[in-house]
Design a protein around this motif. Structure first.
Motif, short mmCIF file in Angstrom:
data_model
loop_
_atom_site.label_atom_id
_atom_site.label_comp_id
_atom_site.label_asym_id
_atom_site.label_seq_id
_atom_site.Cartn_x
_atom_site.Cartn_y
_atom_site.Cartn_z
N GLY A 23 0.98 -1.19 -0.05
CA GLY A 23 0.16 -0.03 0.43
C GLY A 23 0.97 1.26 0.50
N THR A 24 2.17 1.22 0.93
CA THR A 24 3.37 2.48 1.42
C THR A 24 3.47 2.56 -0.58
OG1 THR A 24 4.62 1.12 1.91
CG2 THR A 24 2.74 2.22 3.40
N THR A 25 3.97 1.37 -0.75
CA THR A 25 5.10 1.88 -2.50
C THR A 25 3.90 2.08 -3.35
OG1 THR A 25 4.45 -0.73 -3.07
CG2 THR A 25 5.96 -0.54 -1.71
N TRP A 26 2.79 2.70 -3.46
CA TRP A 26 2.73 3.01 -4.72
C TRP A 26 2.82 4.64 -4.10
CZ3 TRP A 26 0.40 2.15 -8.66
CH2 TRP A 26 0.49 0.43 -9.25
N PRO A 27 2.81 5.37 -3.03
CA PRO A 27 2.98 6.70 -2.85
C PRO A 27 4.17 7.01 -3.04
CG PRO A 27 2.26 6.38 -0.86
CD PRO A 27 1.66 4.95 -1.86
N VAL A 28 4.81 5.98 -2.81
CA VAL A 28 7.03 6.00 -2.86
C VAL A 28 7.36 5.77 -4.10
CG1 VAL A 28 8.90 4.65 -2.10
CG2 VAL A 28 7.40 5.32 -0.35
#
Length: 300
Positions: A23-28
């Protein structure tokens, strides 16, 4: 740790960790595009992830060459998922918000159901048809033909590329379903990642020229996080989970990725949490869940 040594509670916790990571890798990955061109961003991330996977395999004493019968699945996952899906997603995300991107990317299971009937002969039941309809309604709501700016070619291109990437991922899943495995899936992962890296780097040189960027602490941190956790650790963890939980539990649990991805994109990147996006995400997730639930559960 042996594959069978995880308890159900430990496996569920590990599945939650995977959802948080992906989930966090998308904004990253969206943030990395401020420093790097999309294909070079994907190529460098893949190379770092491959290196970490090699280290993990060496630590487990499982760095073994794939057998000839497993080479097709190495190339299919490495080229369709890790290369085509990654490139199309990154290029498309230049013109699409990270929250919308993750919803479009996770329409993949919706494309698998009808294609599995067409290419693998799997039953396309009424329940799966209903799930596909829900997913398509969610896509229509995302685009909203009456309100979508069809004159914005960048936006049209970006959304289209991410959807196309989801279809490449679906094609990879279909091949994996029909493949007769010889080796362990995790043992092949490092070779799939290496295949992707060997294709991504020449593609980056061909389409974007030599890399032109300045290394900085934020860029290094974002790339290392995305590669180490998003590729190596997450794939290692999901492999452990797959050996400890039913496939249905895992597939439904991963539906939390687009939910968490939208929340993270809103908090980290300041993206507007539009009601239409939330509603479309709900429809797509409901559709995928309906299609994935076993028959007895659905009947109940």
């Amino acid at each position: 740790m042996r594959e069978s040594s995880l308890s159900s509670r430990q496996a569920i916790v590990l599945l939650g960790v995977v959802v948080l990571i992906w989930g966090t890798t998308w904004p990253v990955n969206k943030a990395i595009l401020h420093y790097l061109s999309p294909i070079w961003s994907t190529a460098i991330r893949s190379c770092i992830g491959t290196l970490v996977l090699v280290i993990l395999c060496l630590a487990r004493g499982r760095l073994v060459l794939p057998q000839r019968g497993d080479l097709p699945v190495v190339f299919s996952v490495g080229l369709l998922h890790m290369t085509a899906y990654s490139i199309l997603g990154n290029v498309g995300m230049q013109h699409v918000a990270a929250g919308r991107s993750v919803v479009l990317a996770y329409t993949t299971p919706m494309w698998v159901a009808p294609c599995a009937r067409l290419f693998l002969g799997e039953a396309f039941t009424l329940r799966r048809a209903i799930g596909t309809v829900f997913g398509l309604l969610g896509l229509v709501l995302i685009f909203n033909p009456l309100a979508f700016d069809w004159g914005n070619h960048d936006s049209v291109l970006g959304n289209g590329l991410i959807l196309l990437g989801a279809m490449f991922w679906a094609a990879s899943i279909l091949y994996v379903r029909g493949h007769r495995w010889i080796g362990e899936p995790f043992d092949l992962l490092v070779w799939q990642a290496l295949t992707a890296s060997c294709v991504l780097v020449p593609c980056a040189f061909l389409f974007e020229g030599p890399p032109q960027f300045e290394w900085s602490v934020p860029l290094v941190g974002l790339q290392v996080y995305s590669a180490t956790f998003g590729i190596a650790i997450a794939y290692w963890a999901i492999n452990k989970v797959n050996h400890s939980l039913p496939a249905m539990t895992t597939s439904l649990g991963l539906l939390g990725v687009p939910v968490f991805g939208i929340v993270c994109s809103s908090l980290a990147l300041g993206e507007t949490l539009e009601l239409s996006l939330v509603a479309s995400m709900a429809l797509i997730i409901i559709g995928i869940a309906i299609g994935a639930l076993p028959e007895k559960r659905a009947a109940a």
